[in-house]
Design a protein around this motif. Structure first.
Motif, PDB file in Angstrom:
ATOM      1  N   GLY A 220       0.870  -1.152   0.124  1.00 17.04           N
ATOM      2  CA  GLY A 220      -0.037   0.060   0.156  1.00 17.04           C
ATOM      3  C   GLY A 220       0.818   1.137  -0.023  1.00 17.04           C
ATOM      4  O   GLY A 220       0.586   2.264  -0.748  1.00 17.04           O
ATOM      5  N   PHE A 221       2.134   1.233   0.822  1.00 16.36           N
ATOM      6  CA  PHE A 221       2.962   2.356   0.692  1.00 16.36           C
ATOM      7  C   PHE A 221       3.347   2.793  -0.493  1.00 16.36           C
ATOM      8  O   PHE A 221       3.318   3.892  -0.844  1.00 16.36           O
ATOM      9  CB  PHE A 221       3.909   1.946   1.746  1.00 16.36           C
ATOM     10  N   SER A 222       3.875   1.656  -1.051  1.00 16.65           N
ATOM     11  CA  SER A 222       4.574   1.689  -2.719  1.00 16.65           C
ATOM     12  C   SER A 222       3.455   2.360  -3.670  1.00 16.65           C
ATOM     13  O   SER A 222       3.873   3.056  -4.436  1.00 16.65           O
ATOM     14  CB  SER A 222       5.117   0.633  -3.064  1.00 16.65           C
ATOM     15  N   ALA A 223       2.137   1.691  -3.567  1.00 18.23           N
ATOM     16  CA  ALA A 223       1.195   2.047  -4.375  1.00 18.23           C
ATOM     17  C   ALA A 223       0.876   3.633  -4.194  1.00 18.23           C
ATOM     18  O   ALA A 223       0.605   4.462  -5.037  1.00 18.23           O
ATOM     19  CB  ALA A 223      -0.131   1.101  -4.022  1.00 18.23           C
ATOM     20  N   VAL A 224       0.683   4.143  -2.933  1.00 20.41           N
ATOM     21  CA  VAL A 224       0.735   5.569  -2.605  1.00 20.41           C
ATOM     22  C   VAL A 224       1.670   6.471  -3.317  1.00 20.41           C
ATOM     23  O   VAL A 224       1.398   7.450  -4.089  1.00 20.41           O
ATOM     24  CB  VAL A 224       0.441   5.832  -0.986  1.00 20.41           C
ATOM     25  N   TRP A 225       3.089   6.067  -3.130  1.00 15.80           N
ATOM     26  CA  TRP A 225       4.204   6.815  -3.723  1.00 15.80           C
ATOM     27  C   TRP A 225       4.251   6.638  -5.042  1.00 15.80           C
ATOM     28  O   TRP A 225       4.773   7.520  -5.885  1.00 15.80           O
ATOM     29  CB  TRP A 225       5.393   6.436  -2.991  1.00 15.80           C
ATOM     30  N   THR A 226       3.667   5.656  -5.652  1.00 14.54           N
ATOM     31  CA  THR A 226       3.636   5.882  -7.331  1.00 14.54           C
ATOM     32  C   THR A 226       2.497   6.303  -7.727  1.00 14.54           C
ATOM     33  O   THR A 226       2.680   7.386  -8.702  1.00 14.54           O
ATOM     34  CB  THR A 226       3.330   4.233  -7.834  1.00 14.54           C
ATOM     35  N   GLY A 227       1.290   6.627  -6.935  1.00 14.07           N
ATOM     36  CA  GLY A 227       0.229   7.433  -7.305  1.00 14.07           C
ATOM     37  C   GLY A 227       0.289   8.784  -7.162  1.00 14.07           C
ATOM     38  O   GLY A 227      -0.337   9.692  -8.047  1.00 14.07           O
ATOM     39  N   VAL A 228       1.004   9.213  -6.081  1.00 16.05           N
ATOM     40  CA  VAL A 228       1.073  10.470  -5.687  1.00 16.05           C
ATOM     41  C   VAL A 228       1.775  11.366  -6.829  1.00 16.05           C
ATOM     42  O   VAL A 228       1.566  12.779  -7.036  1.00 16.05           O
ATOM     43  CB  VAL A 228       1.574  10.714  -4.381  1.00 16.05           C
ATOM     44  N   VAL A 229       2.735  10.828  -7.542  1.00 15.77           N
ATOM     45  CA  VAL A 229       3.609  11.485  -8.439  1.00 15.77           C
ATOM     46  C   VAL A 229       2.577  11.613  -9.710  1.00 15.77           C
ATOM     47  O   VAL A 229       2.438  12.952 -10.223  1.00 15.77           O
ATOM     48  CB  VAL A 229       4.847  10.697  -8.914  1.00 15.77           C
ATOM     49  N   LEU A 230       1.771  10.788  -9.845  1.00 13.75           N
ATOM     50  CA  LEU A 230       0.719  11.007 -11.069  1.00 13.75           C
ATOM     51  C   LEU A 230      -0.278  12.094 -10.622  1.00 13.75           C
ATOM     52  O   LEU A 230      -0.672  12.928 -11.284  1.00 13.75           O
ATOM     53  CB  LEU A 230       0.161   9.591 -11.285  1.00 13.75           C
ATOM     54  N   LEU A 231      -0.565  12.243  -9.603  1.00 15.62           N
ATOM     55  CA  LEU A 231      -1.606  13.203  -9.108  1.00 15.62           C
ATOM     56  C   LEU A 231      -1.103  14.433  -8.918  1.00 15.62           C
ATOM     57  O   LEU A 231      -1.724  15.442  -9.516  1.00 15.62           O
ATOM     58  CB  LEU A 231      -2.149  12.662  -7.527  1.00 15.62           C
ATOM     59  N   LEU A 232       0.207  14.636  -8.348  1.00 17.03           N
ATOM     60  CA  LEU A 232       0.693  15.909  -8.191  1.00 17.03           C
ATOM     61  C   LEU A 232       0.960  16.565  -9.684  1.00 17.03           C
ATOM     62  O   LEU A 232       1.031  17.809  -9.886  1.00 17.03           O
ATOM     63  CB  LEU A 232       1.883  15.902  -7.404  1.00 17.03           C
ATOM     64  N   THR A 233       1.350  15.679 -10.429  1.00 18.06           N
ATOM     65  CA  THR A 233       1.778  15.960 -12.024  1.00 18.06           C
ATOM     66  C   THR A 233       0.632  16.181 -12.898  1.00 18.06           C
ATOM     67  O   THR A 233       0.688  16.644 -13.830  1.00 18.06           O
ATOM     68  CB  THR A 233       2.685  15.265 -12.638  1.00 18.06           C
ATOM     69  N   GLY A 234      -0.570  15.899 -12.447  1.00 17.13           N
ATOM     70  CA  GLY A 234      -1.667  15.947 -13.109  1.00 17.13           C
ATOM     71  C   GLY A 234      -2.782  17.372 -13.166  1.00 17.13           C
ATOM     72  O   GLY A 234      -2.165  18.174 -12.434  1.00 17.13           O
ATOM     73  N   PRO A 235      -3.887  16.881 -13.573  1.00 18.24           N
ATOM     74  CA  PRO A 235      -4.330  18.417 -13.613  1.00 18.24           C
ATOM     75  C   PRO A 235      -4.963  19.145 -12.106  1.00 18.24           C
ATOM     76  O   PRO A 235      -5.170  20.076 -12.218  1.00 18.24           O
ATOM     77  CB  PRO A 235      -5.805  18.006 -14.592  1.00 18.24           C
ATOM     78  N   ALA A 236      -5.174  18.205 -11.080  1.00 18.83           N
ATOM     79  CA  ALA A 236      -5.647  18.670 -10.001  1.00 18.83           C
ATOM     80  C   ALA A 236      -4.612  19.477  -9.399  1.00 18.83           C
ATOM     81  O   ALA A 236      -4.997  20.483  -8.612  1.00 18.83           O
ATOM     82  CB  ALA A 236      -5.570  17.450  -9.168  1.00 18.83           C
TER      83      ALA A 236
END
Length: 413
Positions: A220-236
């Protein structure tokens, strides 16, 4: 064990773990210096991680066959030589090969843990594990800043050369400071040592339990840190990739929390610490879900949520390793190999699943994956504790008691 000696071991963990991460900050400068693309230069980082995974399986079991002083000294010297070759590499192939060698031999932290566990009384193993974890976390967080600052000032080769000098200096210091103790499995065939971690996973229920906790939470930890990069660089948010690195700095708080978790483990046992940490992981999924809102409120949720997740994961690891070290004094290095392999496989699976969860359901999908991992570990934990309390052998199931030994294996059958 004196506090000065414990700090030396924590510093060794920090330096060894830092070798796995400081190159990440050098990739653009190394690519420019070697005349290759940035994508090609990332092969050096990948080679380091692959080498580390291989080292945990191939080299850490040797801690039961050879005296720790000799093994640690050789590993640190080999790491120093690998870093020296990387710093002087004339081209990318040499850099990638040297990086793989650095990763392979940078398993000192996995060797130091069993060493330290054998030098203290059972009632201090949690404290010692917490201090070593604090050192490893500090090395992971500070190495990127160390590497980036030196590279900007004096070129990308400088961090490698400085790190090489540090490793060789540590090898010299540890050769003088470490006690001479016989290995518990001296003369055991190497092939038998490699097969032993799988056998231990089959025969040691408490090892399986600790490995399952760490594998699921680290997934779960690795999934979050993989996804947070996509979130921060995305439109949000529309931020650059370095924003994730800045967010990761909140994890520095875990350097203070892991020693506290270790002392609590010594006083109350690992089961209570595991329970608190698994509940904290589950709560972090709820907090992190608000990060999808974007803006200041969403960023605040990401900061609080990642901090909670970091603390829960690292403190839970202290409890898990304390439980594992209590199982068999004659096989601590092989137990560590089994435990670390399971954790690494869980983290790798989490990174893969996190990217796909983000693609399918966005950030809420990543948070749901984290919650699912935490819930699975929590359900397993509650079932194990219930069996210990109600089973006919509950009196001998001492896995959650400070200083539990091999009898703890019977409690979770």
């Amino acid at each position: 064990m004196s506090r000065r000696f414990l700090l030396l071991l924590a510093l060794t963990c920090a330096a060894a773990v830092g070798n796995l991460y400081f190159a990440q900050a050098l990739t653009p400068l190394a690519a420019e210096g070697l005349g290759v693309s940035t994508g090609a230069a990332t092969l050096a980082v990948t080679a380091t991680q692959v080498g580390y995974a291989a080292g945990n399986y191939l080299l850490v079991p040797l801690g039961d066959r050879f005296p720790h002083r000799r093994l640690l000294t050789v590993l640190l010297c080999l790491t120093g030589l690998g870093l020296l070759v990387a710093g002087l590499a004339p081209g990318l192939p040499v850099l990638v090969t040297a990086s793989a060698a650095v990763g392979l031999t940078s398993v000192a932290a996995s060797v130091v843990g069993p060493l330290a566990a054998g030098l203290v009384a059972p009632g201090r193993r949690g404290e010692v594990s917490g201090m070593l974890a604090s050192g490893a976390i500090g090395g992971m967080l500070l190495s990127r800043a160390f590497g980036g600052s030196l590279a900007e000032a004096w070129g990308w080769r400088t961090p490698y050369l400085v790190a090489a000098a540090v490793m060789l200096l540590l090898a010299w210091v540890l050769a003088a400071a470490l006690p001479v103790r016989p290995a518990p499995a001296a003369g055991r065939p190497y092939r038998a040592l490699l097969a032993e971690p799988l056998r231990l996973l089959r025969t040691e229920p408490e090892l399986r339990r600790s490995s399952f906790y760490q594998a699921t939470v680290f997934a779960g930890f690795s999934a979050v840190w993989t996804g947070v990069v996509l979130l921060l660089t995305g439109p949000a948010y529309g931020l650059g990739a370095p924003a994730a690195g800045l967010l990761a700095l909140v994890g520095a708080a875990t350097m203070v929390c892991t020693p506290l978790a270790g002392r609590l483990t010594d006083r109350r046992g690992p089961d209570l610490v595991n329970l608190v940490c698994l509940l904290g992981t589950l709560a972090s999924a709820v907090v992190l879900a608000a990060g999808a809102l974007g803006g200041a409120a969403g960023m605040a949720a990401l900061v609080v949520g990642t901090l909670l997740l970091d603390v829960a994961m690292q403190c839970g690891m202290v409890a898990n390793t304390t439980r594992v070290y209590a199982l068999r004094a004659d096989a601590r290095s092989r137990l560590t190999t089994a435990y670390m392999t399971c954790a690494y496989l869980g983290g790798s699976a989490g990174s893969w699943l996190g990217a796909r969860a983000f693609g399918a359901a966005g950030w809420p999908g990543v948070c749901a994956l984290l919650a699912l991992c935490a819930a699975a570990a929590l359900a397993r934990h509650l079932a194990a504790v219930a069996r210990q309390r109600t089973g006919p052998r509950a009196g001998r199931a001492a896995s959650s008691a400070p200083g539990a030994g091999r009898k703890s294996r019977r409690g979770s059958r």
